[in-house]
Design an enzyme around this catalytic site. Structure first.
Site, mmCIF file in Angstrom:
data_model
loop_
_atom_site.group_PDB
_atom_site.id
_atom_site.type_symbol
_atom_site.label_atom_id
_atom_site.label_comp_id
_atom_site.label_asym_id
_atom_site.label_seq_id
_atom_site.Cartn_x
_atom_site.Cartn_y
_atom_site.Cartn_z
ATOM 1 N N LYS A 195 0.897 -1.160 0.130
ATOM 2 C CA LYS A 195 -0.642 -0.515 0.219
ATOM 3 C C LYS A 195 0.659 1.400 -0.370
ATOM 4 O O LYS A 195 1.825 1.705 1.121
ATOM 5 C CB LYS A 195 -0.595 -0.237 1.714
ATOM 6 N N GLU B 215 9.735 0.977 11.214
ATOM 7 C CA GLU B 215 10.608 2.060 10.494
ATOM 8 C C GLU B 215 9.638 3.583 10.729
ATOM 9 O O GLU B 215 8.899 4.043 9.915
ATOM 10 C CB GLU B 215 11.479 2.320 9.306
ATOM 11 N N CYS C 257 13.713 11.135 6.697
ATOM 12 C CA CYS C 257 13.005 10.461 8.518
ATOM 13 C C CYS C 257 14.895 10.571 8.516
ATOM 14 O O CYS C 257 14.709 11.062 10.056
ATOM 15 C CB CYS C 257 13.079 9.212 7.791
ATOM 16 N N GLU D 59 9.881 16.422 15.539
ATOM 17 C CA GLU D 59 10.077 16.270 14.053
ATOM 18 C C GLU D 59 9.042 16.651 12.736
ATOM 19 O O GLU D 59 7.907 17.275 12.779
ATOM 20 C CB GLU D 59 9.711 15.162 13.098
HETATM 21 P P1 NAD Z 1 2.064 8.270 7.913
HETATM 22 O O1 NAD Z 1 2.509 7.351 9.129
HETATM 23 O O2 NAD Z 1 0.784 9.678 7.731
HETATM 24 O O3 NAD Z 1 1.847 7.816 6.612
HETATM 25 C C1 NAD Z 1 2.398 6.329 6.184
HETATM 26 C C2 NAD Z 1 1.933 5.204 5.573
HETATM 27 O O4 NAD Z 1 0.724 5.037 6.748
HETATM 28 C C3 NAD Z 1 1.057 5.880 3.950
HETATM 29 O O5 NAD Z 1 1.159 4.599 3.555
HETATM 30 C C4 NAD Z 1 0.031 6.136 4.707
HETATM 31 O O6 NAD Z 1 -1.203 6.090 3.829
HETATM 32 C C5 NAD Z 1 -0.785 4.926 6.208
HETATM 33 N N1 NAD Z 1 -0.938 5.266 7.152
HETATM 34 C C6 NAD Z 1 -1.719 5.950 7.722
HETATM 35 N N2 NAD Z 1 -2.820 6.048 8.487
HETATM 36 C C7 NAD Z 1 -2.907 4.467 8.413
HETATM 37 C C8 NAD Z 1 -3.559 3.883 10.110
HETATM 38 N N3 NAD Z 1 -4.429 4.394 10.363
HETATM 39 N N4 NAD Z 1 -3.202 2.588 9.994
HETATM 40 C C9 NAD Z 1 -2.358 1.819 9.179
HETATM 41 N N5 NAD Z 1 -2.212 2.806 7.700
HETATM 42 C C10 NAD Z 1 -1.821 4.182 7.761
HETATM 43 O O7 NAD Z 1 3.354 9.611 7.089
HETATM 44 P P2 NAD Z 1 3.751 10.194 6.492
HETATM 45 O O8 NAD Z 1 3.194 11.657 6.336
HETATM 46 O O9 NAD Z 1 3.834 9.493 4.941
HETATM 47 O O10 NAD Z 1 5.471 10.161 6.518
HETATM 48 C C11 NAD Z 1 6.205 10.858 6.746
HETATM 49 C C12 NAD Z 1 6.672 9.876 8.163
HETATM 50 O O11 NAD Z 1 7.469 8.757 8.045
HETATM 51 C C13 NAD Z 1 7.661 11.040 9.213
HETATM 52 O O12 NAD Z 1 7.394 10.704 9.774
HETATM 53 C C14 NAD Z 1 9.008 10.200 7.984
HETATM 54 O O13 NAD Z 1 10.195 9.979 9.374
HETATM 55 C C15 NAD Z 1 8.232 8.915 8.463
HETATM 56 N N6 NAD Z 1 9.419 8.028 7.557
HETATM 57 C C16 NAD Z 1 10.429 7.335 8.434
HETATM 58 C C17 NAD Z 1 11.772 6.048 7.821
HETATM 59 C C18 NAD Z 1 12.434 5.472 8.322
HETATM 60 O O14 NAD Z 1 12.678 4.341 7.532
HETATM 61 N N7 NAD Z 1 12.650 5.338 9.705
HETATM 62 C C19 NAD Z 1 11.757 6.401 6.235
HETATM 63 C C20 NAD Z 1 10.822 7.652 5.463
HETATM 64 C C21 NAD Z 1 9.598 8.093 6.402
#
Ligand code: NAD
Length: 502
Positions: free
Chosen positions: A199, A274, A308, A405
């Site tokens: 997804k 992650e 991230c 963040e």
């Molecule tokens: P997010 O947590 O909003 O979304 C991530 C994914 O989860 C998306 O596909 C989203 O549709 C899905 N999602 C949202 N709500 C959900 C739920 N209730 N249940 C299951 N899935 C759900 O994050 P974002 O805004 O897309 O990305 C930014 C974040 O990602 C930042 O906090 C960043 O630090 C983190 N990030 C971490 C890494 C790492 O390797 N540690 C890498 C890249 C990004």
């Protein structure tokens, strides 16, 4: 496609095949079949520098998810995939890497247009990283094995372990490196012999849909890779709860990761998280100031800070503080703010209006809390979700901009006197994804490395990523690792086999 987007693609000479992909109706990929929107709702995909609509993607339903899980399950439980010899899996993964390589320019353009990011970085980092990841894990497919063991138990036994794939892996990824983050998870899962349901983030699904076409072309059996587009709160949440999925590998925010984790653990699923970061950077007085300033600016402003492990908090030893800040500002001034397709773009627009507003509200909070704004701080007067690279100095540890963040081009800095203070400030965070040190004093560097509570420590560098090295966080930045042989440990079960000899 809106005319502003068409004009944008025209202006920068986007390739014909990229345009053809962008204007055709987008379909999900389930059990080897293309599933069109039909009577489902759709989601408008916005190009971030013009704010025009590129296309629409279908919003998948839980019935679509059930079909995808069933396809992945059937293939895993007894389909041809499970019977493939390791070298055949390896060959398929290399074939996919070849196809990604052959279509690299198109994939980079799609990623740049969808996310808003620099097309040069999309090519050199996102797409190249994807190719490298598939090649690296292709090699592992034929090198996964257990151990033979000599037990001390009375009696005669043959005892050995087998490594077996975990099963159906649910892959949930964010929008900042959509293709590459997905590739980290999928390449390793396929090398291990698992099947996948992916997804992508609703904002940025296009490169994953193009990837699915290449999976099809490479000849993977139906159901090994499935892609469902849809909202996180619907499809993502349903994946975390789905009884047919054996493991969830999630990259995203700590907030959503916590919810996903609770649900997945409730179903006793295997889990990799992650999550977010607020990575500290220590600049010691012996550092090469110009080289460090350039690396620190790149470490936070690359991908407009939507990284991230971005080096988002910088602590500078007092003796060089003012000279370092001056060098940092000088280097930051050279970073060109431009739309992603501009070949000279470094600071691209953020992914969405929501993200732009969020970052702007942090800049406002920094001003209100009394941090010293030494560079940027404005939203450029142009269309698109642009935010100037922004630097705050003399920040206190209790400020919101230091603790949370931001996920945008905002750097917070503070001076320190001795290394003990620097370490305390660096570790004073719920996150522990990465940390960096700028110094050539080997003694001090080696003493600092074990004391930094972070999954990666960079020395005189930032965000050097390679498929051979594990990536993942300490503390609230998550658990489990992507990349490296460590990732494979999280995708395979160890089975203990005992045979009694008479
Ligand atoms: P997010 O947590 O909003 O979304 C991530 C994914 O989860 C998306 O596909 C989203 O549709 C899905 N999602 C949202 N709500 C959900 C739920 N209730 N249940 C299951 N899935 C759900 O994050 P974002 O805004 O897309 O990305 C930014 C974040 O990602 C930042 O906090 C960043 O630090 C983190 N990030 C971490 C890494 C790492 O390797 N540690 C890498 C890249 C990004």
């Amino acid at each position: 496609m809106d005319t502003v987007v068409q004009d944008y693609l025209e202006k920068f000479g986007v390739r014909e095949e990229t345009r053809r992909f962008l204007v055709k109706p987008q379909c999900m990929f389930i059990g080897g079949k293309w599933v069109p929107q039909g009577d489902r709702e759709s989601f408008a995909v916005i190009e971030p520098s013009t704010t025009g609509v590129i296309t629409h993607i279908p919003l998948g339903t839980t019935a679509d998810l059930d079909r995808a899980v069933e396809a992945a399950r059937t293939q895993f439980d007894g389909g041809p995939w499970r019977k493939l010899k390791p070298l055949e899996r390896e060959r398929l993964l290399h074939r996919l890497a070849d196809l990604i390589e052959a279509n690299a320019t198109e994939l980079a353009e799609i990623e740049s247009i969808d996310v808003g990011k620099s097309v040069a970085n999309a090519r050199d980092v996102d797409v190249q990283g994807t190719i490298d990841t598939f090649r690296y894990f292709a090699g592992w497919a034929s090198k996964l094995h257990g151990r033979t063991v000599e037990p001390s138990l009375p009696g005669d036994y043959v005892a050995y372990t087998r490594k077996e794939p975990i099963g159906v892996v649910g892959v949930i990824v964010p929008w900042n490196f959509p293709l590459q983050t997905m590739a980290w998870k999928v390449a390793a899962a396929l090398a291990a012999g698992c099947t996948t349901v992916i997804k992508p983030a609703e904002l940025t699904s296009l490169s994953t849909l193009r990837f699915a076409e290449l999976v099809h072309e490479a000849g993977f059996p139906d159901g090994v890779v499935n892609v469902i587009t849809g909202r996180g709160r619907d499809i993502g949440a349903a994946m975390a709860a789905h009884p047919g999925i054996d493991k969830i590998t999630f990259t995203g925010s700590t907030e959503v990761g916590r919810t996903v984790g609770h649900t997945a653990v409730g179903g006793i699923k295997r889990l990799t998280l992650e999550l977010g970061g607020k990575s500290p950077v220590l600049v010691l007085e012996d550092a090469d100031i110009d080289a460090a300033a350039q690396a620190v600016a790149n470490g936070i402003f690359f991908n407009s800070g939507q990284v991230c492990d971005a080096g988002a908090r910088v602590y500078i030893q007092r003796g060089i503080h003012d000279r370092f800040i001056a060098a940092l500002i000088e280097h930051t001034r050279t970073l060109k703010i431009a739309p992603g397709l501009d070949p000279d773009c470094f600071i691209s627009p953020l992914v969405s209006g929501l993200q732009k507003d969020r970052v702007a509200s942090y800049i406002e909070a920094g001003r209100r809390e009394g941090a010293e704004l030494v560079h940027g701080g404005c939203l450029p007067d142009r269309p698109g979700y642009f935010v100037e690279p922004t630097i705050f100095a003399h920040c206190r540890s209790d400020m919101k901009i230091v603790r949370e963040e931001i996920f945008g081009p905002v750097l917070v800095t503070a001076p320190f006197d001795d290394l003990g203070d620097a370490l305390s400030m660096a570790n004073d965070s719920p996150y522990g994804l990465a940390a960096a040190i700028y110094s050539n004093d080997l003694n001090r560097v080696h003493r600092l490395i074990p004391q930094l509570r972070a999954g990666t420590v960079y020395v005189n560098a930032h965000s050097t990523i390679d498929p051979s090295m594990p990536f993942g966080g300490f503390k609230e930045s998550g658990f489990g690792k992507d990349l490296g042989p460590e990732q494979l440990d999280h995708l395979m079960e160890s089975k203990a086999v005992w045979i009694t000899l008479h």
